[in-house]
Design a protein around this motif. Sequence first.
Motif, PDB file in Angstrom:
ATOM      1  N   LYS A  73      -2.322  40.573  63.463  1.00  0.00           N
ATOM      2  CA  LYS A  73      -2.122  41.169  62.148  1.00  0.00           C
ATOM      3  C   LYS A  73      -2.240  40.077  61.098  1.00  0.00           C
ATOM      4  O   LYS A  73      -1.901  38.917  61.345  1.00  0.00           O
ATOM      5  CB  LYS A  73      -0.744  41.821  62.055  1.00  0.00           C
ATOM      6  CG  LYS A  73      -0.563  42.971  63.020  1.00  0.00           C
ATOM      7  CD  LYS A  73       0.802  43.587  62.877  1.00  0.00           C
ATOM      8  CE  LYS A  73       0.977  44.753  63.809  1.00  0.00           C
ATOM      9  NZ  LYS A  73       2.302  45.358  63.672  1.00  0.00           N
ATOM     10  N   TYR A  74      -2.721  40.456  59.923  1.00  0.00           N
ATOM     11  CA  TYR A  74      -2.918  39.516  58.832  1.00  0.00           C
ATOM     12  C   TYR A  74      -2.000  39.883  57.671  1.00  0.00           C
ATOM     13  O   TYR A  74      -1.940  41.052  57.271  1.00  0.00           O
ATOM     14  CB  TYR A  74      -4.375  39.529  58.363  1.00  0.00           C
ATOM     15  CG  TYR A  74      -5.326  39.045  59.432  1.00  0.00           C
ATOM     16  CD1 TYR A  74      -5.578  37.692  59.586  1.00  0.00           C
ATOM     17  CD2 TYR A  74      -5.950  39.936  60.289  1.00  0.00           C
ATOM     18  CE1 TYR A  74      -6.439  37.243  60.562  1.00  0.00           C
ATOM     19  CE2 TYR A  74      -6.815  39.490  61.273  1.00  0.00           C
ATOM     20  CZ  TYR A  74      -7.055  38.145  61.406  1.00  0.00           C
ATOM     21  OH  TYR A  74      -7.899  37.699  62.383  1.00  0.00           O
ATOM     22  N   PHE A  75      -1.269  38.882  57.152  1.00  0.00           N
ATOM     23  CA  PHE A  75      -0.339  39.082  56.050  1.00  0.00           C
ATOM     24  C   PHE A  75      -0.568  38.040  54.967  1.00  0.00           C
ATOM     25  O   PHE A  75      -0.909  36.896  55.257  1.00  0.00           O
ATOM     26  CB  PHE A  75       1.116  38.943  56.531  1.00  0.00           C
ATOM     27  CG  PHE A  75       1.552  40.032  57.450  1.00  0.00           C
ATOM     28  CD1 PHE A  75       1.995  41.238  56.944  1.00  0.00           C
ATOM     29  CD2 PHE A  75       1.530  39.857  58.818  1.00  0.00           C
ATOM     30  CE1 PHE A  75       2.404  42.243  57.784  1.00  0.00           C
ATOM     31  CE2 PHE A  75       1.933  40.862  59.667  1.00  0.00           C
ATOM     32  CZ  PHE A  75       2.377  42.057  59.149  1.00  0.00           C
ATOM     33  N   CYS A  76      -0.354  38.430  53.711  1.00  0.00           N
ATOM     34  CA  CYS A  76      -0.399  37.495  52.598  1.00  0.00           C
ATOM     35  C   CYS A  76       0.970  36.835  52.471  1.00  0.00           C
ATOM     36  O   CYS A  76       1.995  37.492  52.617  1.00  0.00           O
ATOM     37  CB  CYS A  76      -0.762  38.231  51.308  1.00  0.00           C
ATOM     38  SG  CYS A  76      -0.726  37.153  49.863  1.00  0.00           S
ATOM     39  N   THR A  77       1.003  35.529  52.170  1.00  0.00           N
ATOM     40  CA  THR A  77       2.276  34.825  52.059  1.00  0.00           C
ATOM     41  C   THR A  77       2.939  35.038  50.700  1.00  0.00           C
ATOM     42  O   THR A  77       4.153  34.931  50.597  1.00  0.00           O
ATOM     43  CB  THR A  77       2.089  33.320  52.300  1.00  0.00           C
ATOM     44  OG1 THR A  77       1.121  32.826  51.377  1.00  0.00           O
ATOM     45  CG2 THR A  77       1.620  33.062  53.712  1.00  0.00           C
ATOM     46  N   LEU A  78       2.154  35.359  49.652  1.00  0.00           N
ATOM     47  CA  LEU A  78       2.738  35.542  48.319  1.00  0.00           C
ATOM     48  C   LEU A  78       3.220  36.973  48.072  1.00  0.00           C
ATOM     49  O   LEU A  78       4.358  37.191  47.672  1.00  0.00           O
ATOM     50  CB  LEU A  78       1.730  35.154  47.232  1.00  0.00           C
ATOM     51  CG  LEU A  78       1.441  33.670  47.083  1.00  0.00           C
ATOM     52  CD1 LEU A  78       0.421  33.442  45.982  1.00  0.00           C
ATOM     53  CD2 LEU A  78       2.706  32.908  46.782  1.00  0.00           C
ATOM     54  N   CYS A  79       2.353  37.948  48.303  1.00  0.00           N
ATOM     55  CA  CYS A  79       2.727  39.333  47.978  1.00  0.00           C
ATOM     56  C   CYS A  79       3.206  40.116  49.205  1.00  0.00           C
ATOM     57  O   CYS A  79       3.593  41.275  49.077  1.00  0.00           O
ATOM     58  CB  CYS A  79       1.562  40.059  47.304  1.00  0.00           C
ATOM     59  SG  CYS A  79       0.101  40.257  48.330  1.00  0.00           S
ATOM     60  N   SER A  80       3.189  39.524  50.389  1.00  0.00           N
ATOM     61  CA  SER A  80       3.683  40.120  51.641  1.00  0.00           C
ATOM     62  C   SER A  80       2.971  41.415  52.019  1.00  0.00           C
ATOM     63  O   SER A  80       3.543  42.268  52.680  1.00  0.00           O
ATOM     64  CB  SER A  80       5.185  40.370  51.573  1.00  0.00           C
ATOM     65  OG  SER A  80       5.865  39.174  51.339  1.00  0.00           O
ATOM     66  N   ARG A  81       1.730  41.580  51.596  1.00  0.00           N
ATOM     67  CA  ARG A  81       0.964  42.762  51.981  1.00  0.00           C
ATOM     68  C   ARG A  81       0.313  42.538  53.333  1.00  0.00           C
ATOM     69  O   ARG A  81      -0.065  41.430  53.679  1.00  0.00           O
ATOM     70  CB  ARG A  81      -0.140  43.056  50.978  1.00  0.00           C
ATOM     71  CG  ARG A  81       0.370  43.598  49.698  1.00  0.00           C
ATOM     72  CD  ARG A  81      -0.779  44.106  48.887  1.00  0.00           C
ATOM     73  NE  ARG A  81      -0.295  44.538  47.580  1.00  0.00           N
ATOM     74  CZ  ARG A  81      -1.021  45.193  46.725  1.00  0.00           C
ATOM     75  NH1 ARG A  81      -2.273  45.482  46.994  1.00  0.00           N
ATOM     76  NH2 ARG A  81      -0.517  45.558  45.574  1.00  0.00           N
ATOM     77  N   ARG A  82       0.183  43.627  54.073  1.00  0.00           N
ATOM     78  CA  ARG A  82      -0.552  43.569  55.340  1.00  0.00           C
ATOM     79  C   ARG A  82      -2.005  43.815  55.012  1.00  0.00           C
ATOM     80  O   ARG A  82      -2.372  44.792  54.360  1.00  0.00           O
ATOM     81  CB  ARG A  82      -0.061  44.638  56.305  1.00  0.00           C
ATOM     82  CG  ARG A  82      -0.790  44.559  57.614  1.00  0.00           C
ATOM     83  CD  ARG A  82      -0.081  45.343  58.694  1.00  0.00           C
ATOM     84  NE  ARG A  82      -0.759  45.098  59.944  1.00  0.00           N
ATOM     85  CZ  ARG A  82      -1.571  45.979  60.511  1.00  0.00           C
ATOM     86  NH1 ARG A  82      -1.769  47.153  59.973  1.00  0.00           N
ATOM     87  NH2 ARG A  82      -2.164  45.693  61.648  1.00  0.00           N
ATOM     88  N   LEU A  83      -2.872  42.906  55.443  1.00  0.00           N
ATOM     89  CA  LEU A  83      -4.298  42.991  55.152  1.00  0.00           C
ATOM     90  C   LEU A  83      -5.031  43.528  56.363  1.00  0.00           C
ATOM     91  O   LEU A  83      -4.736  43.158  57.509  1.00  0.00           O
ATOM     92  CB  LEU A  83      -4.827  41.606  54.780  1.00  0.00           C
ATOM     93  CG  LEU A  83      -4.098  40.939  53.606  1.00  0.00           C
ATOM     94  CD1 LEU A  83      -4.592  39.525  53.427  1.00  0.00           C
ATOM     95  CD2 LEU A  83      -4.256  41.727  52.351  1.00  0.00           C
ATOM     96  N   VAL A  84      -5.986  44.422  56.138  1.00  0.00           N
ATOM     97  CA  VAL A  84      -6.729  45.062  57.209  1.00  0.00           C
ATOM     98  C   VAL A  84      -8.191  44.666  57.091  1.00  0.00           C
ATOM     99  O   VAL A  84      -8.779  44.703  56.009  1.00  0.00           O
ATOM    100  CB  VAL A  84      -6.599  46.603  57.110  1.00  0.00           C
ATOM    101  CG1 VAL A  84      -7.370  47.273  58.238  1.00  0.00           C
ATOM    102  CG2 VAL A  84      -5.142  47.014  57.146  1.00  0.00           C
ATOM    103  N   LEU A  85      -8.791  44.256  58.205  1.00  0.00           N
ATOM    104  CA  LEU A  85     -10.196  43.874  58.245  1.00  0.00           C
ATOM    105  C   LEU A  85     -11.026  45.081  58.655  1.00  0.00           C
ATOM    106  O   LEU A  85     -10.696  45.788  59.603  1.00  0.00           O
ATOM    107  CB  LEU A  85     -10.418  42.751  59.257  1.00  0.00           C
ATOM    108  CG  LEU A  85      -9.713  41.435  58.961  1.00  0.00           C
ATOM    109  CD1 LEU A  85      -9.987  40.454  60.080  1.00  0.00           C
ATOM    110  CD2 LEU A  85     -10.179  40.870  57.646  1.00  0.00           C
TER     111      LEU A  85
END
Length: 68
Positions: free
Chosen positions: A53-65
Amino acid sequence: MCVILGCREEETEMGRQQAAGSCPYCGGKVHAVDVSSRWRCCFLPICFRFKRKYFCTLCSRRLVLYDA
């Protein structure tokens, strides 16, 4: 007579590392998290798999490829 099945998913974090690229929403760094998930029904293991799983460190959103 009432029967209740206790099905649940357990996730444990295996590792975390910095991924290439940046978040499209805020421009923050992206972390790739390796997760092992286990489905259990009435204490019997049904399925065991690894996910990334991919997450942003600033906004804590889960990113989907998405594959194009």
